[in-house]
Motif scaffolding. Structure first.
Motif, short mmCIF file in Angstrom:
data_model
loop_
_atom_site.label_atom_id
_atom_site.label_comp_id
_atom_site.label_asym_id
_atom_site.label_seq_id
_atom_site.Cartn_x
_atom_site.Cartn_y
_atom_site.Cartn_z
N ARG A 1 0.75 -1.80 -0.17
CA ARG A 1 0.21 0.29 0.54
C ARG A 1 0.72 1.18 -0.25
O ARG A 1 0.85 2.34 -0.47
N GLU A 2 1.88 0.98 0.46
CA GLU A 2 2.83 2.64 0.31
C GLU A 2 3.77 2.57 -0.88
O GLU A 2 5.05 3.17 -0.59
N GLN A 3 3.76 1.66 -1.76
CA GLN A 3 3.70 1.66 -2.83
C GLN A 3 4.50 2.98 -3.25
O GLN A 3 5.93 3.15 -3.52
N LYS A 4 3.71 3.96 -3.81
CA LYS A 4 3.86 4.93 -4.56
C LYS A 4 4.39 6.09 -3.63
O LYS A 4 4.93 6.35 -4.26
N LEU A 5 4.29 5.92 -2.25
CA LEU A 5 4.83 6.97 -1.13
C LEU A 5 6.32 6.87 -1.78
O LEU A 5 7.07 7.38 -1.62
N VAL A 6 6.30 5.43 -0.96
CA VAL A 6 8.28 4.62 -1.41
C VAL A 6 8.83 5.33 -2.68
O VAL A 6 9.66 5.90 -2.44
N GLU A 7 7.98 5.47 -4.35
CA GLU A 7 8.58 5.57 -5.07
C GLU A 7 8.74 7.27 -5.01
O GLU A 7 9.82 7.68 -6.06
N THR A 8 8.22 7.73 -4.77
CA THR A 8 8.05 9.40 -4.21
C THR A 8 9.12 9.79 -3.98
O THR A 8 9.88 10.83 -4.02
N LEU A 9 9.19 9.52 -3.24
CA LEU A 9 10.33 9.87 -1.81
C LEU A 9 11.37 9.40 -2.73
O LEU A 9 12.68 9.69 -2.38
N ALA A 10 11.49 7.82 -3.12
CA ALA A 10 12.74 7.51 -3.78
C ALA A 10 13.32 8.23 -4.59
O ALA A 10 14.15 8.90 -5.01
N LEU A 11 12.49 8.74 -5.62
CA LEU A 11 12.60 10.00 -6.67
C LEU A 11 12.95 10.64 -6.69
O LEU A 11 13.77 12.16 -6.61
N ARG A 12 12.41 11.44 -5.66
CA ARG A 12 12.66 13.33 -4.59
C ARG A 12 14.00 13.08 -4.28
O ARG A 12 14.74 13.91 -4.58
N ALA A 13 14.84 11.71 -3.87
CA ALA A 13 16.52 11.65 -3.40
C ALA A 13 17.55 11.55 -4.69
O ALA A 13 18.13 12.31 -4.71
#
Length: 742
Positions: free
Chosen positions: A558-570
């Motif tokens: 369920r946290e897939q989108k959040l984790v992907e977004t945070l990783a992309l921001r890094a």
């Protein structure tokens, strides 16, 4: 000024007055006597207070003391030049030229600078427990002097209301400068007068010196009309929404006829099996693949694969009227319902486009690969081709799948047998290319490339531009097949030039820096509550392998989108430069853009440089090309922002007739002011404001991405399933508001 209305001055008031004095006279040195006189400090306590504050300012490096008892603004640390970044929420910032951290600039200290303006700022004296702040003292260069908004026409004057209220005031327009615009129409306005503090112009007698005054340069049309809204998005970012007629005329004079002499100068690939694979609605085909078998030593099976790219630089000569326009645009812009091309339509959709059954000029990278996709040989050549077939991605995907490819597994098709031969047009060629692409891809990830398969939001649009369906488009095997060969061509030509090291000639690289260590640290901390670990130190490939493992672990959670977004921001942003540092995300030491000259100007530059160097030409001026790289990177970013705005607009438009309907959704983001929810069936995202959450007071737990109710301890957590009702769809602000369903 010693006492204000009989009241003794506070420390804050004296500090503000001192700061204003130094900023108004940045080059002057003041004695204590002059300071007391300027600020009209005539009581002993107020003078002592000023001396205390001056000592603090000197300690803070805000002022320097050329000699004892005299003070001057410390220009070295206090005055900097850079770029102003404007935010609609008033949290503006200043980005120093030296690449330092952004510094906050409040609205009242912004001098009405616009986003992108080059400014000079002075640092403000640090107040206790406050962040570092800057004040704009000079606007050195205006980036934009245009604004887009909706007209409101009154009896004596009119004004323009900008959609994101980026100014504290609306822009006033004298009646005679309306160009026929009426209330409710969208218009582009050129600002003719900026707010000033001294020297009044003739309009200021009417509007006052604190006003922004402008004149209408284009009335786009009625608000809500699809064409008008798309043009407004382009105009907002300073992007062109029509093509200059004289450039179109120059393009229309060009002919697609190819002379025998031109063919004789080129390698002839007209008889080799060649096809294009593109989105089904594409018209500008700038790349084609050819394949034929070749024999290696001891009858080893080899394949000759040609990556053929439209030879734009053959038609668009440097410095021509078409070239100057393309250079300025730097990229095609892809809004939801239209393409704003970099080149005139006659060139991009007809002359240069690699259309089937037509002879076309190309610049090609020809590879000889073994069955494991190792490069045995390669060369660069100007060619002539004739595409046998124009495929859409979906058609190629269907042919691969009917021959046993299972999408997403990374496995090639099983070998054909007598009983079960391959079926479909050009099936053997497509299956061979797919198999080679998968080996190239596997090698790339083994080498430390980062896996980011972000899905893109797409719309089906009717003939009026209205969205009828909204869905995610996933990159499948057919897309990846093309992607791998484009990456291979881009990497190969960049390595060819760059590997000469210190003796390498000036070239345009596509570079991507390593992730920001601080952002990686934030990512690590953010993932702790979800039970994921990520390494923030170690070698490049250790970090990327770790990120890839994270991407695999989070799939379907369920946290897939959040984790992907945070990783992309890094991640840092990729950009163009003549200074090569390699490409972190792709794990390539050398990378460039060679494969899309119809829609990207850097690719055209790369074609010209390669041609020049192949012919033995000398290295070009690096500074000139670095400027072009910076401009191209900037325009790419601007085009992406416009694209994002068009998606937001279509999302709200799509939901506008669904007010009051209920949908299943999940929480996609949590902020202090509410929760963002994404509807499961169509991926449209809206906000449930804090005031619409059920009877409790919620606290924002930033570390764990949740809101927690004070009384009943109810939690709203990222990824939670939720039922929402559509409350509002504000097309003008591009905002969707939801409430919780009963």
């Amino acid at each position: 000024m010693g006492k204000k209305g009989g009241k003794r001055l506070s420390k804050r008031e004296v500090a503000d007055a001192l700061q204003a004095l130094f900023q108004a006279h940045p080059n002057e040195t003041f004695t204590l006597k002059q300071i007391f006189k300027s600020l009209r400090l005539d009581t002993h306590p107020s003078k002592m207070l000023a001396v205390d504050i001056l000592e603090e300012m000197a300690w803070d490096d805000y002022v320097s003391q050329p000699e004892r008892g005299s003070y001057k603004l410390n220009l070295k640390t206090q005055v900097q030049e850079g770029t102003f970044i404007r935010k609609a929420n008033g949290k503006n910032s200043f980005l120093p030229d030296d690449g330092g951290k952004p510094i906050f600039v409040s609205e009242r200290n912004s001098m009405f600078a616009m986003g992108g303006d080059r400014v000079r700022v002075a640092m403000m004296a640090r107040r206790q427990n406050h962040i570092k702040e800057a004040i704009v003292t000079d606007i050195l260069e205006r980036k934009h002097d245009q604004a887009v908004g909706t007209l409101q026409v009154e009896k004596d004057y009119a004004f323009l209301i900008t959609e994101d209220n980026i100014f504290n005031h609306d822009i006033l327009i004298p009646k005679k400068k309306l160009k026929g615009g009426k209330t409710g129409q969208k218009a582009v306005v050129k600002i003719t007068q900026w707010p000033t503090t001294d020297g009044r112009s003739k309009d200021e007698a009417v509007f006052g010196s604190k006003s922004l005054v402008g004149e209408v340069i284009d009335v786009l049309g009625d608000q809500g009309d699809n064409n008008v809204e798309m043009h407004a998005i382009l105009a907002k970012y300073g992007l062109p929404y029509k093509y200059p007629k004289k450039v179109e005329d120059a393009a229309n004079k060009l002919t697609a006829d190819i002379t025998e002499e031109e063919i004789a100068r080129r390698e002839d690939f007209r008889d080799v099996t060649t096809f294009t694979i593109d989105p089904k609605d594409a018209k500008d085909f700038d790349d084609a693949l050819s394949i034929r078998k070749a024999q290696g030593k001891g009858n080893a099976q080899l394949y000759e694969v040609g990556v053929h790219i439209a030879d734009v630089s053959h038609y668009v000569t440097e410095g021509s009227i078409i070239d100057r326009e393309a250079e300025q645009r730097a990229t095609s812009v892809y809004l939801v319902d239209r393409t704003i091309p970099m080149l005139p339509e006659h060139l991009c959709n007809f002359i240069c486009s690699l259309r089937p059954d037509e002879e076309k000029l190309c610049y090609s990278v020809i590879f000889v690969l073994d069955e494991n996709a190792n490069i045995k040989d390669w060369h660069l050549a100007h060619t002539v081709i004739k595409s046998n077939r124009r495929f859409a991605y979906e058609e190629v995907q269907a042919i691969l799948e009917q021959n046993g490819v299972v999408d997403g597994t990374g496995e090639p098709a099983p070998p054909a047998t007598k009983a079960k031969p391959y079926t479909g047009e050009y099936a053997e060629e497509l299956i061979t290319l797919d198999s080679l692409a998968k080996k190239l891809r596997a090698a790339r990830f083994k080498n430390g490339a980062v896996k980011f398969d972000r899905e893109e939001l797409h719309f089906d649009i009717d003939e009026k531009g209205h969205p009828t369906r909204c869905y995610y488009k996933k990159s499948k095997d057919a897309n990846k097949l093309i992607e791998e060969f484009m990456l291979l061509a881009n990497r190969t030509v960049a390595t060819f030039i760059g590997k000469a090291g210190k003796n390498a000639k000036t070239f345009v690289y596509r570079i991507h820096d390593q992730p920001d260590p601080q952002k990686l640290e934030s990512l690590r901390a953010a993932l702790v509550p979800f039970g994921y670990k990520v390494k923030t130190g170690g070698t490049r490939s250790a970090i990327s392998k770790n990120l890839n493992k994270l991407m695999d672990d989070v799939q379907g959670q369920r946290e897939q989108k959040l984790v992907e977004t945070l990783a992309l921001r890094a991640m840092m942003k990729a950009k163009y430069s003549t200074h090569n540092i390699g490409h972190y995300g792709l794990a390539f030491d050398f990378y460039t853009h060679f494969t899309s000259p119809i829609r990207r100007y850097p690719d055209t530059m790369v074609h010209r440089l390669l041609t020049r160097y192949q012919e033995g030409g000398r290295s070009v001026n690096q500074n000139h090309y670095e400027e072009l790289c910076e401009h191209s990177s900037e325009m790419e970013q601007t085009a992406q922002n416009a694209e994002r705005d068009s998606i937001k607009y279509k999302m709200v438009e799509f939901m506008a007739d669904k007010i009051g309907l209920e949908f299943d959704a999940h929480i996609s983001g949590i902020q202090s002011y509410g929760i963002y929810c994404e509807i499961d069936e169509n991926h449209c995202e809206g906000l449930v404001g804090m005031h619409d959450l059920d009877g409790d007071y919620y606290e924002f737990d930033e570390r764990n991405y949740q809101l927690v109710g004070r009384r009943h301890h109810k939690k709203y957590q990222l990824g939670d399933a939720i039922r929402i009702k559509v409350a509002r769809a504000d097309i003008e602000k591009r905002q969707l508001d939801f409430v919780l369903a009963e």
